[in-house]
Scaffold this motif. Structure first.
Motif, mmCIF file in Angstrom:
data_model
loop_
_atom_site.group_PDB
_atom_site.id
_atom_site.type_symbol
_atom_site.label_atom_id
_atom_site.label_comp_id
_atom_site.label_asym_id
_atom_site.label_seq_id
_atom_site.Cartn_x
_atom_site.Cartn_y
_atom_site.Cartn_z
ATOM 1 N N TRP A 181 0.831 -1.207 0.000
ATOM 2 C CA TRP A 181 0.000 0.000 0.000
ATOM 3 C C TRP A 181 0.869 1.262 0.000
ATOM 4 C CZ3 TRP A 181 -0.950 3.635 4.037
ATOM 5 C CH2 TRP A 181 -2.060 4.478 3.822
ATOM 6 N N ARG A 199 4.350 5.603 -6.041
ATOM 7 C CA ARG A 199 4.453 5.613 -7.507
ATOM 8 C C ARG A 199 3.726 6.804 -8.114
ATOM 9 N NH1 ARG A 199 2.950 -0.091 -6.918
ATOM 10 N NH2 ARG A 199 4.861 -1.324 -6.792
ATOM 11 N N ASP A 216 2.628 1.567 -3.413
ATOM 12 C CA ASP A 216 1.707 2.055 -4.440
ATOM 13 C C ASP A 216 1.568 3.568 -4.360
ATOM 14 O OD1 ASP A 216 1.256 -0.465 -5.375
ATOM 15 O OD2 ASP A 216 -0.607 -0.769 -4.276
#
Length: 270
Positions: A263, A269, A266
């Motif tokens: 999590w 990114r 992510d």
């Protein structure tokens, strides 16, 4: 000659609590009992230490002290300094609490907190609570008989066979509100899921100021299927079993560590 085991007893209901005196009496058959209890009731104080004022031991009789005005955790922590400097107690038993300590209520409980403090200090510990049907009136009739028998049996077993849990874990015991002959035995349980409300009464004092009084919620719980189909503490007590739950202080959700890493990655990114 075998050394007499020493047992530190405390509670969160205060030094005058009938449950505390029932526990002292029961364990006096097992070893030397040293009692240090709060001056006032400290229910739901959690694992708190007093850091903003000094505390004082008041000796009431031989091996019986009140800590003015300490928490259950204070009682254990400071007893090790004052009363057990040469050698730690062989066992700490906290209780007998007037009311249940099941499910997430363990996190509020001063009774459980004393056991937490003990195992942090490397001492085996048991927290024991007497469940009530309603508002605890029936405890006076029951006289803590089943709770006393259970405490005595567990203490003897720990002292003769050793503590069954790894470090930083303690036994949380809840006693059904029945006579010993009505008890169906014991169950090793997991902590259930407590159903919480938000019960608080609002009042106006004589000066016209508003104040709140937190109420005593009903002992409701949510069914919670466990992967290994073990009983919860609520289920065991409902069926008139003594509930014995191993509690660990490490509250890390290890199963979620990798998911949380993903999590966070992510998020990086974007």
């Amino acid at each position: 000659m075998a050394k007499t085991p020493r047992i530190l007893v405390t509670n969160d209901d205060g030094f005058e609590s009938p449950g505390l005196h029932a526990l002292r009496e029961a364990l006096s058959e097992v070893g030397e009992v040293i009692t240090v209890a709060p001056t006032l009731e400290k229910s739901a104080c959690g694992h708190s230490l007093t850091l903003t004022r000094p505390l004082r031991f008041v000796e009431l009789e031989h091996n019986f002290y009140k800590l003015d005005d300490g928490t259950p955790s204070d009682c254990v922590f400071l007893s090790l300094k004052k009363l057990f400097e040469e050698a730690k107690p062989d066992l700490v038993v906290s209780g007998i609490n007037r009311g249940a300590n099941m499910g997430e209520d363990i996190t509020y409980s001063g009774t459980a907190a004393a056991a937490m403090e003990a195992v942090l200090q490397g001492i085996p510990a048991i927290a024991i609570s007497q469940v009530c049907r309603s508002q605890c009136q029936e405890i006076d009739e029951l006289g803590y008989r089943l709770a006393r028998e259970t405490a005595r049996t567990l203490a003897k077993k720990v002292l003769s066979e050793g503590f069954p849990l790894p470090e930083r874990q303690f036994l949380n015991v809840n006693i059904p509100p029945v006579e010993p002959e009505e008890c169906r035995g014991w169950q090793i349980t997991h902590a259930g899921r407590r159903a919480y409300g938000n019960d608080a009464q609002v009042h106006i004092n004589p000066r016209g100021q508003e104040y709140y009084w937190i109420g005593l919620p009903r002992l409701d719980w949510h069914p919670h299927p466990h992967p290994r189909n073990e009983w919860s503490d609520f289920e065991a007590v409902r069926e008139n079993y003594v509930s014995i739950t191993p509690i660990q202080l490490d509250m890390t959700s290890y199963g979620e560590i990798e998911r949380l890493k993903g999590w966070m990655n992510d998020g990086n990114r974007h």
